[in-house]
Design a protein around this motif. Structure first.
Motif, PDB file in Angstrom:
ATOM      1  N   GLY A  22      20.054  57.018 115.044  1.00 31.27           N
ATOM      2  CA  GLY A  22      18.918  56.218 114.600  1.00 31.27           C
ATOM      3  C   GLY A  22      18.935  55.904 113.120  1.00 31.27           C
ATOM      4  N   VAL A  23      19.477  56.822 112.314  1.00 32.34           N
ATOM      5  CA  VAL A  23      19.503  56.558 110.879  1.00 32.34           C
ATOM      6  C   VAL A  23      20.779  55.840 110.434  1.00 32.34           C
ATOM      7  N   VAL A  24      21.789  55.793 111.276  1.00 29.75           N
ATOM      8  CA  VAL A  24      23.035  55.119 110.898  1.00 29.75           C
ATOM      9  C   VAL A  24      23.057  53.665 111.375  1.00 29.75           C
ATOM     10  N   CYS A  25      22.429  53.376 112.492  1.00 33.38           N
ATOM     11  CA  CYS A  25      22.460  52.003 113.024  1.00 33.38           C
ATOM     12  C   CYS A  25      21.758  50.976 112.135  1.00 33.38           C
ATOM     13  N   PRO A  26      20.566  51.253 111.588  1.00 33.22           N
ATOM     14  CA  PRO A  26      19.941  50.236 110.724  1.00 33.22           C
ATOM     15  C   PRO A  26      20.779  49.850 109.502  1.00 33.22           C
ATOM     16  N   PRO A  27      21.411  50.804 108.786  1.00 33.63           N
ATOM     17  CA  PRO A  27      22.258  50.360 107.676  1.00 33.63           C
ATOM     18  C   PRO A  27      23.439  49.497 108.138  1.00 33.63           C
ATOM     19  N   LEU A  28      24.000  49.802 109.307  1.00 36.16           N
ATOM     20  CA  LEU A  28      25.077  48.946 109.826  1.00 36.16           C
ATOM     21  C   LEU A  28      24.566  47.545 110.109  1.00 36.16           C
ATOM     22  N   ALA A  29      23.362  47.451 110.668  1.00 34.91           N
ATOM     23  CA  ALA A  29      22.768  46.134 110.916  1.00 34.91           C
ATOM     24  C   ALA A  29      22.497  45.408 109.602  1.00 34.91           C
ATOM     25  N   MET A  30      22.025  46.151 108.586  1.00 33.95           N
ATOM     26  CA  MET A  30      21.766  45.506 107.287  1.00 33.95           C
ATOM     27  C   MET A  30      23.062  45.010 106.652  1.00 33.95           C
ATOM     28  N   GLU A  35      26.353  40.215 105.222  1.00 37.00           N
ATOM     29  CA  GLU A  35      27.561  39.403 105.372  1.00 37.00           C
ATOM     30  C   GLU A  35      27.246  38.020 105.929  1.00 37.00           C
ATOM     31  N   VAL A  36      26.305  37.931 106.857  1.00 39.60           N
ATOM     32  CA  VAL A  36      25.960  36.642 107.452  1.00 39.60           C
ATOM     33  C   VAL A  36      25.176  35.789 106.463  1.00 39.60           C
ATOM     34  N   ALA A  37      24.279  36.403 105.712  1.00 44.43           N
ATOM     35  CA  ALA A  37      23.454  35.647 104.768  1.00 44.43           C
ATOM     36  C   ALA A  37      24.283  35.106 103.611  1.00 44.43           C
ATOM     37  N   ALA A  38      25.341  35.777 103.256  1.00 42.73           N
ATOM     38  CA  ALA A  38      26.269  35.374 102.194  1.00 42.73           C
ATOM     39  C   ALA A  38      25.571  35.030 100.890  1.00 42.73           C
ATOM     40  N   PRO A  39      24.872  35.985 100.274  1.00 39.20           N
ATOM     41  CA  PRO A  39      24.302  35.735  98.949  1.00 39.20           C
ATOM     42  C   PRO A  39      25.419  35.652  97.915  1.00 39.20           C
ATOM     43  N   PRO A  40      25.104  35.294  96.675  1.00 37.23           N
ATOM     44  CA  PRO A  40      26.139  35.223  95.640  1.00 37.23           C
ATOM     45  C   PRO A  40      26.888  36.561  95.506  1.00 37.23           C
ATOM     46  N   ALA A  41      28.104  36.497  95.025  1.00 39.88           N
ATOM     47  CA  ALA A  41      28.996  37.653  94.995  1.00 39.88           C
ATOM     48  C   ALA A  41      28.402  38.889  94.312  1.00 39.88           C
ATOM     49  N   PRO A  42      27.806  38.779  93.105  1.00 45.40           N
ATOM     50  CA  PRO A  42      27.276  40.004  92.475  1.00 45.40           C
ATOM     51  C   PRO A  42      26.114  40.610  93.287  1.00 45.40           C
ATOM     52  N   VAL A  43      25.276  39.763  93.852  1.00 46.39           N
ATOM     53  CA  VAL A  43      24.145  40.253  94.645  1.00 46.39           C
ATOM     54  C   VAL A  43      24.656  40.904  95.922  1.00 46.39           C
ATOM     55  N   ARG A  44      25.639  40.297  96.564  1.00 48.42           N
ATOM     56  CA  ARG A  44      26.219  40.839  97.790  1.00 48.42           C
ATOM     57  C   ARG A  44      26.839  42.210  97.526  1.00 48.42           C
ATOM     58  N   THR A  45      27.528  42.338  96.400  1.00 51.82           N
ATOM     59  CA  THR A  45      28.142  43.613  96.055  1.00 51.82           C
ATOM     60  C   THR A  45      27.077  44.691  95.838  1.00 51.82           C
ATOM     61  N   LEU A  46      26.008  44.359  95.122  1.00 50.29           N
ATOM     62  CA  LEU A  46      24.931  45.328  94.891  1.00 50.29           C
ATOM     63  C   LEU A  46      24.232  45.699  96.191  1.00 50.29           C
ATOM     64  N   VAL A  51      23.143  49.724 100.383  1.00 52.97           N
ATOM     65  CA  VAL A  51      23.072  50.079 101.803  1.00 52.97           C
ATOM     66  C   VAL A  51      24.003  51.251 102.113  1.00 52.97           C
ATOM     67  N   VAL A  52      25.210  51.218 101.589  1.00 61.03           N
ATOM     68  CA  VAL A  52      26.174  52.285 101.865  1.00 61.03           C
ATOM     69  C   VAL A  52      25.727  53.597 101.228  1.00 61.03           C
ATOM     70  N   LEU A  53      25.271  53.574  99.978  1.00 63.12           N
ATOM     71  CA  LEU A  53      24.801  54.802  99.339  1.00 63.12           C
ATOM     72  C   LEU A  53      23.584  55.370 100.069  1.00 63.12           C
ATOM     73  N   GLY A  54      22.691  54.510 100.512  1.00 66.73           N
ATOM     74  CA  GLY A  54      21.535  54.968 101.278  1.00 66.73           C
ATOM     75  C   GLY A  54      21.956  55.609 102.590  1.00 66.73           C
ATOM     76  N   ALA A  55      22.910  54.997 103.285  1.00 64.18           N
ATOM     77  CA  ALA A  55      23.375  55.543 104.561  1.00 64.18           C
ATOM     78  C   ALA A  55      24.056  56.894 104.354  1.00 64.18           C
ATOM     79  N   VAL A  56      24.864  57.007 103.330  1.00 69.76           N
ATOM     80  CA  VAL A  56      25.547  58.283 103.057  1.00 69.76           C
ATOM     81  C   VAL A  56      24.529  59.360 102.692  1.00 69.76           C
ATOM     82  N   ALA A  57      23.521  59.017 101.912  1.00 66.99           N
ATOM     83  CA  ALA A  57      22.484  59.991 101.540  1.00 66.99           C
ATOM     84  C   ALA A  57      21.717  60.469 102.768  1.00 66.99           C
ATOM     85  N   VAL A  58      21.375  59.551 103.662  1.00 66.14           N
ATOM     86  CA  VAL A  58      20.636  59.932 104.866  1.00 66.14           C
ATOM     87  C   VAL A  58      21.514  60.793 105.774  1.00 66.14           C
TER      88      VAL A  58
END
Length: 120
Positions: A22-30, A35-46, A51-58
């Motif tokens: 339950g706590v790993v699936c939402p970050p994968l969806a985000m 990736e689908v929304a394709a914001p500008p490169a610096p925003v996408r990287t942040l 999302v990854v740091l939050g998932a690892v912390a949880v």
């Protein structure tokens, strides 16, 4: 080590795997949404980083909360009778009394010395 059929399932606390899913699936969806929304490169990287740091912390919190259950999962019902614990007592040795008093300062400190200054 033991017959696994002797393990009483009710006696062992099991890890809460559904909570982990339950706590790993939402970050994968985000991540997929980012990736689908394709914001500008610096925003996408942040966003990816957050999302990854939050998932690892949880996941780290989940592992810490379920550490006892994960450890008990490896044990069987007869483990307590097969594990041997040796307790070796080692009393602290007492120091023998000193016969000679401890000097206040070493002997070489009290010696007189000459100092020569080399001139150029």
């Amino acid at each position: 080590m033991c017959d696994s059929t002797l393990l009483a399932e009710s006696a062992v606390t099991r890890p809460r795997w559904r909570v982990l899913y339950g706590v790993v699936c939402p970050p994968l969806a985000m991540l997929g949404i980012v990736e689908v929304a394709a914001p500008p490169a610096p925003v996408r990287t942040l966003l990816r980083l957050a999302v990854v740091l939050g998932a690892v912390a949880v996941m780290a919190v989940w592992v810490r909360a379920n550490r006892a259950a994960l450890e008990l999962q490896e044990w069987c019902a007869c483990a307590a009778s097969t594990v041997t614990v040796r307790v070796i007592e080692s009393p602290r040795p007492s120091a023998p009394p000193r016969s000679d008093p401890v000097p206040a300062s070493p002997a070489w400190v009290e010696e007189e010395r000459e100092v020569e200054v080399a001139s150029r």
